[in-house]
Design a protein around this motif. Structure first.
Motif, PDB file in Angstrom:
ATOM      1  N   CYS A   1      42.249  33.773  26.119  1.00 19.95           N
ATOM      2  CA  CYS A   1      41.734  35.236  25.814  1.00 19.95           C
ATOM      3  C   CYS A   1      42.201  35.066  27.205  1.00 19.95           C
ATOM      4  N   LEU A   2      42.697  36.894  27.695  1.00 19.44           N
ATOM      5  CA  LEU A   2      42.934  37.100  28.735  1.00 19.44           C
ATOM      6  C   LEU A   2      40.936  37.534  29.874  1.00 19.44           C
ATOM      7  N   ALA A   3      41.087  36.121  31.205  1.00 16.41           N
ATOM      8  CA  ALA A   3      40.180  35.809  31.989  1.00 16.41           C
ATOM      9  C   ALA A   3      39.995  36.361  33.190  1.00 16.41           C
ATOM     10  N   GLY A   4      40.403  37.034  33.585  1.00 16.31           N
ATOM     11  CA  GLY A   4      39.853  37.426  35.327  1.00 16.31           C
ATOM     12  C   GLY A   4      40.377  36.797  35.887  1.00 16.31           C
ATOM     13  N   ARG A   5      40.454  37.280  37.226  1.00 17.56           N
ATOM     14  CA  ARG A   5      41.104  37.206  38.064  1.00 17.56           C
ATOM     15  C   ARG A   5      40.622  35.544  38.977  1.00 17.56           C
ATOM     16  N   SER A   6      40.420  34.151  37.918  1.00 20.79           N
ATOM     17  CA  SER A   6      39.244  33.650  39.168  1.00 20.79           C
ATOM     18  C   SER A   6      40.537  32.552  38.925  1.00 20.79           C
ATOM     19  N   PRO A   7      40.860  31.734  40.047  1.00 21.16           N
ATOM     20  CA  PRO A   7      41.657  30.960  40.132  1.00 21.16           C
ATOM     21  C   PRO A   7      41.358  29.294  39.128  1.00 21.16           C
ATOM     22  N   VAL A   8      39.682  29.573  39.272  1.00 24.15           N
ATOM     23  CA  VAL A   8      39.380  28.118  38.017  1.00 24.15           C
ATOM     24  C   VAL A   8      39.901  28.989  36.624  1.00 24.15           C
ATOM     25  N   GLN A   9      40.047  29.643  36.052  1.00 23.04           N
ATOM     26  CA  GLN A   9      40.923  30.185  34.926  1.00 23.04           C
ATOM     27  C   GLN A   9      41.960  29.532  34.544  1.00 23.04           C
ATOM     28  N   GLY A  10      42.338  29.566  33.250  1.00 17.90           N
ATOM     29  CA  GLY A  10      44.060  28.622  33.086  1.00 17.90           C
ATOM     30  C   GLY A  10      44.574  29.914  32.692  1.00 17.90           C
TER      31      GLY A  10
ATOM     32  N   LEU B   1      35.307  25.447  31.423  1.00 20.12           N
ATOM     33  CA  LEU B   1      34.595  26.838  30.695  1.00 20.12           C
ATOM     34  C   LEU B   1      35.836  27.769  29.874  1.00 20.12           C
ATOM     35  N   TRP B   2      36.406  27.024  29.757  1.00 19.02           N
ATOM     36  CA  TRP B   2      38.518  27.759  28.487  1.00 19.02           C
ATOM     37  C   TRP B   2      37.828  29.058  27.677  1.00 19.02           C
TER      38      TRP B   2
ATOM     39  N   ASP C   1      46.878  43.289  37.494  1.00 15.93           N
ATOM     40  CA  ASP C   1      45.669  44.210  38.533  1.00 15.93           C
ATOM     41  C   ASP C   1      43.781  43.319  38.007  1.00 15.93           C
ATOM     42  N   TYR C   2      43.874  42.872  36.967  1.00 16.64           N
ATOM     43  CA  TYR C   2      42.493  42.809  36.129  1.00 16.64           C
ATOM     44  C   TYR C   2      42.388  41.645  36.095  1.00 16.64           C
ATOM     45  N   HIS C   3      44.038  40.852  35.800  1.00 13.75           N
ATOM     46  CA  HIS C   3      43.989  39.219  35.375  1.00 13.75           C
ATOM     47  C   HIS C   3      44.955  38.520  36.184  1.00 13.75           C
TER      48      HIS C   3
END
Length: 388
Positions: free
Chosen positions: A31-40, A106-107, A17-19
């Motif tokens: 780290c857990l970094a949200g749902r943006s598709p550019v996070q790894g 932005l990691w 739901d959040y990541h």
């Protein structure tokens, strides 16, 4: 205990739901970094999540863990290493339009080489852990059932040999799944014997059918296990079909993604590979480090009716290549309509975050080719949705 059994599902839902990502994994760079598709998402997390799901499937017998297992195994796992498996990434991105040495990254805590394809980009843990993904999946495709039977937990070409009681039994699975919807099972026994065969029916497989020993087709209920108990003699053939209907999923900032069966689909982008770090130890080919850059446009919005995605998508089956999870080996592609979004550009070496909400574009309407996510090395998977 019921509370213990419910905990993994509750925690997985919180993470998604959040990541959560469309591939069934969650962000973590590290780290857990949200749902943006550019996070790894780290490769170690992918193989460890697969292993957790394999054990949850074994312990609980709950079919939805098998659905999640296949989604990750056939999307996130193969996408995070090169088709020849000589190089891999530390972090993969759902919207990954280039993989470079990027000091502006932005990691959360990882370094500038984290999404290179290489020997040990960023850190060597994934170099060690990547190899557990496929073998452990293979080891959990079949399981014994508590009622002295056999269970097909996930679908892939495979053969299992075991003894039920004191009798040898062999079950063979022949299929081009997940690129096709048909599965052929052959059960062989030396003597006539009775035992149950449990077959997982994916939750997405509306209209699934089974045909046993050339008999009449029987409808299956999606989202559970079909229990087939009979007397088995010599060789018995079972035909399964899991219809794969395309679906549109809403993602980050109102973006849209395409899934069909266990596969997620991504924009096919032309690639240019360049070797880097050749002065470092052990980087001689084939296990070198590589940057990958796009040679075709990537900044497209997708024109798709979420209520009837079949109307805007055309799927084409192709011969499955020697390396099925590669751009050239993909066994199925999809054609869709889209327009370029000129304002959606690279930011700090990555695709910018998806623009919020539905987008307008005066660019020409183009036919786009989508391929399974696991067949890509660079890609757009969550598309901004275009205004009709």
């Amino acid at each position: 205990d019921a509370e213990d059994r419910a905990l993994p599902e509750r925690m997985y839902r919180l993470l998604m739901d959040y990541h959560g990502m469309v591939t069934g994994v969650f962000s973590g760079d590290e780290c857990l970094a949200g749902r943006s598709p550019v996070q790894g998402t780290e490769l170690c997390a992918v193989v460890e999540l697969l292993y957790s799901l394999e054990w949850l499937l074994a312990i609980t017998g709950e079919a939805h863990f098998g659905d999640r297992l296949e989604r990750i195994a056939y999307n996130a796992l193969p996408a995070t290493f090169a088709p020849d498996m000589w190089s891999h990434q530390y972090d993969q991105q759902v919207n990954q339009v280039q993989c470079t040495v990027n000091p502006e990254h932005l990691w959360s805590t990882n370094g500038p080489e984290s999404n290179l394809y290489g020997l040990e980009p960023n850190f060597g843990c994934c170099t060690a852990n990547m190899h557990q993904g496929w073998p452990k999946l293979a080891a959990h495709l079949w399981m014994r059932s508590p009622d002295r039977g056999l269970a097909a937990m996930a679908y892939a070409p495979s053969t299992v040999r075991l003894r039920i009681g004191d009798q040898p039994v062999q079950a063979k699975m022949e299929t081009d799944y997940p690129f096709r919807d048909a599965v052929k099972l052959t059960v062989r026994t030396e003597k006539a014997m009775r035992f149950p065969l449990w077959l997982r029916v994916p939750a997405w497989a509306e209209g699934a059918v089974i045909r046993v020993a050339g008999g009449a087709e029987e409808r299956l209920n999606p989202g559970g296990f079909h229990r087939l108990e009979r007397e088995w003699r010599d060789t018995t053939e079972i035909q399964l079909r899991f219809p794969m209907k395309p679906r549109a999923m809403r993602g980050y900032n109102g973006s849209i993604a395409v899934e069909r069966g266990p596969l997620v689909y991504s924009l096919q982008i032309g690639e240019e590979w360049k070797q880097v770090n050749s002065d470092k130890p052990y980087r001689q080919l084939p296990h070198g480090d590589f940057e990958v850059r796009p040679v075709t446009p990537w900044n497209y919005g997708l024109l798709l009716d979420e209520t009837n995605p079949e109307a805007g998508l055309r799927f084409e089956e192709k011969p499955i290549g020697e390396r099925p999870f590669s751009p050239e080996g993909a066994g199925v592609t999809a054609k869709a309509q889209g327009r370029r979004l000129p304002k959606w550009k690279l930011v700090r070496g990555w695709a910018a975050e998806n623009p919020v909400g539905e987008q307008e574009s005066s660019e020409p309407l183009q036919e786009l080719t989508l391929v399974p996510y696991g067949c890509t090395n660079i890609r757009i998977t969550e598309f901004p949705k275009l205004v009709r």
